[in-house]
Design an enzyme around this catalytic site. Structure first.
Site, PDB file in Angstrom:
ATOM      1  N   LYS A 161       1.357  -1.036   0.340  1.00 55.20           N
ATOM      2  CA  LYS A 161      -0.100  -0.128  -0.508  1.00 55.20           C
ATOM      3  C   LYS A 161       0.768   1.301  -0.150  1.00 55.20           C
ATOM      4  O   LYS A 161       0.971   2.675  -0.876  1.00 55.20           O
ATOM      5  CB  LYS A 161      -1.442   0.268   1.108  1.00 55.20           C
ATOM      6  CG  LYS A 161      -1.710   0.759   0.892  1.00 55.20           C
ATOM      7  CD  LYS A 161      -3.072   1.238   2.341  1.00 55.20           C
ATOM      8  CE  LYS A 161      -1.866   2.293   3.150  1.00 55.20           C
ATOM      9  NZ  LYS A 161      -2.619   3.012   4.186  1.00 55.20           N
ATOM     10  N   ASP A 164      -6.946   0.699   1.039  1.00 59.35           N
ATOM     11  CA  ASP A 164      -6.938   1.191   1.714  1.00 59.35           C
ATOM     12  C   ASP A 164      -8.229   0.527   2.329  1.00 59.35           C
ATOM     13  O   ASP A 164      -9.131   0.049   2.163  1.00 59.35           O
ATOM     14  CB  ASP A 164      -6.707   2.370   2.342  1.00 59.35           C
ATOM     15  CG  ASP A 164      -7.806   3.098   2.221  1.00 59.35           C
ATOM     16  OD1 ASP A 164      -8.764   2.973   1.979  1.00 59.35           O
ATOM     17  OD2 ASP A 164      -7.748   4.313   3.180  1.00 59.35           O
TER      18      ASP A 164
END
Ligand code: SF4
Length: 252
Positions: free
Chosen positions: A162, A180
């Protein structure tokens, strides 16, 4: 004696019949519960395009909310943001980045002072260690610059997929899709890109979103999840894509 045998034979027949009934009942329940959960109809290309055109019209240049001054401070902010809110991270980094906006300045500040500055952020001890270690690695292996490939960013302490996606997208303008908690929820609820893991949702979104929207898609979806498609009480009545959303529990 024969009476006892007949009775026990009858008993075992009854037990067998009951067992059969139970099994049949279980099978029926299983079948009907599977039947009850309808797979949402996948989005058509035209619908996906329509959704992102609406997002673009409402917010042509969406921005992330993590405050930063350059690729290094963005990287640090993303590492700090794991299991913390952007607002909480921003409160800590305003003071931090005023004195340490390069890897060398971060090392000069030192782990103890860094820890003290970010102590309002969850898991601050581990995160402080990681930020010092990644600053060292940036100086040692990358000339003090944030590298531009996924593999290199992911090799830094505290940085995962991420982090790499956010840094590549926001600092270097790459068409990556960071997933997320908000993007994961929106991808699944809407039916746009259902997946059991963030990676599945990421790849699903990359597959369905037209190229022209990919650069900003990450921010549109995050902002949508953060302010409209809220985890507990989604605001379906004001949602831009409520007619397209496949979530069976939407409130409009
Ligand atoms: S309609 Fe409701 S559930 Fe669907 S995307 Fe909009 S806010 Fe989320």
């Amino acid at each position: 004696m024969s009476k006892i045998t007949r009775r026990s034979k009858a008993k075992s027949k009854t037990a067998k019949a009951l067992r059969g009934k139970k099994t049949r009942k279980k099978a029926v329940t299983k079948r009907s519960s599977t039947r009850g959960v309808k797979k949402p109809r996948p989005w058509t290309q035209a619908e996906v395009r329509e959704a992102f055109e609406r997002f673009r019209k409402a917010n042509p240049e969406p921005k992330g909310e993590l405050e930063h001054l350059n690729p290094f401070t963005l990287l640090v902010a993303v590492v700090l943001s794991a299991q913390a809110t952007d607002a909480g991270v921003n409160r800590a980094t305003r003071e931090l980045f005023a004195v340490a906006d390069t890897p060398q300045k971060m090392l000069d500040l030192g782990e103890e002072k860094l820890r003290d500055t970010i102590k309002t952020v969850g898991l601050y001890r581990t995160k402080a260690k990681n930020v010092i270690a990644l600053s060292e690695k940036l100086i040692r292996e990358f000339g003090g610059e944030v590298p531009r490939t996924r593999e290199e960013i992911e090799s830094l302490p505290g940085a995962g997929r991420k982090t790499a996606n956010v840094v590549l997208n926001m600092a270097f303008g790459e068409r990556t899709m960071a997933v997320d908690t908000h993007v994961f929820r929106v991808g699944n609820r809407t039916g746009l890109a259902p997946g059991k893991t963030p990676l599945e949702v990421e790849l699903g979104l990359e597959r369905v979103i037209p190229a022209e929207f990919v650069l900003h898609a990450h921010h549109w979806l995050i902002l949508h999840g953060r302010y409209t498609c809220l985890a507990r009480k989604p605001r379906c009545e004001v949602c831009l894509i409520n007619d397209l959303c496949r979530w069976p529990e939407k409130t409009v």
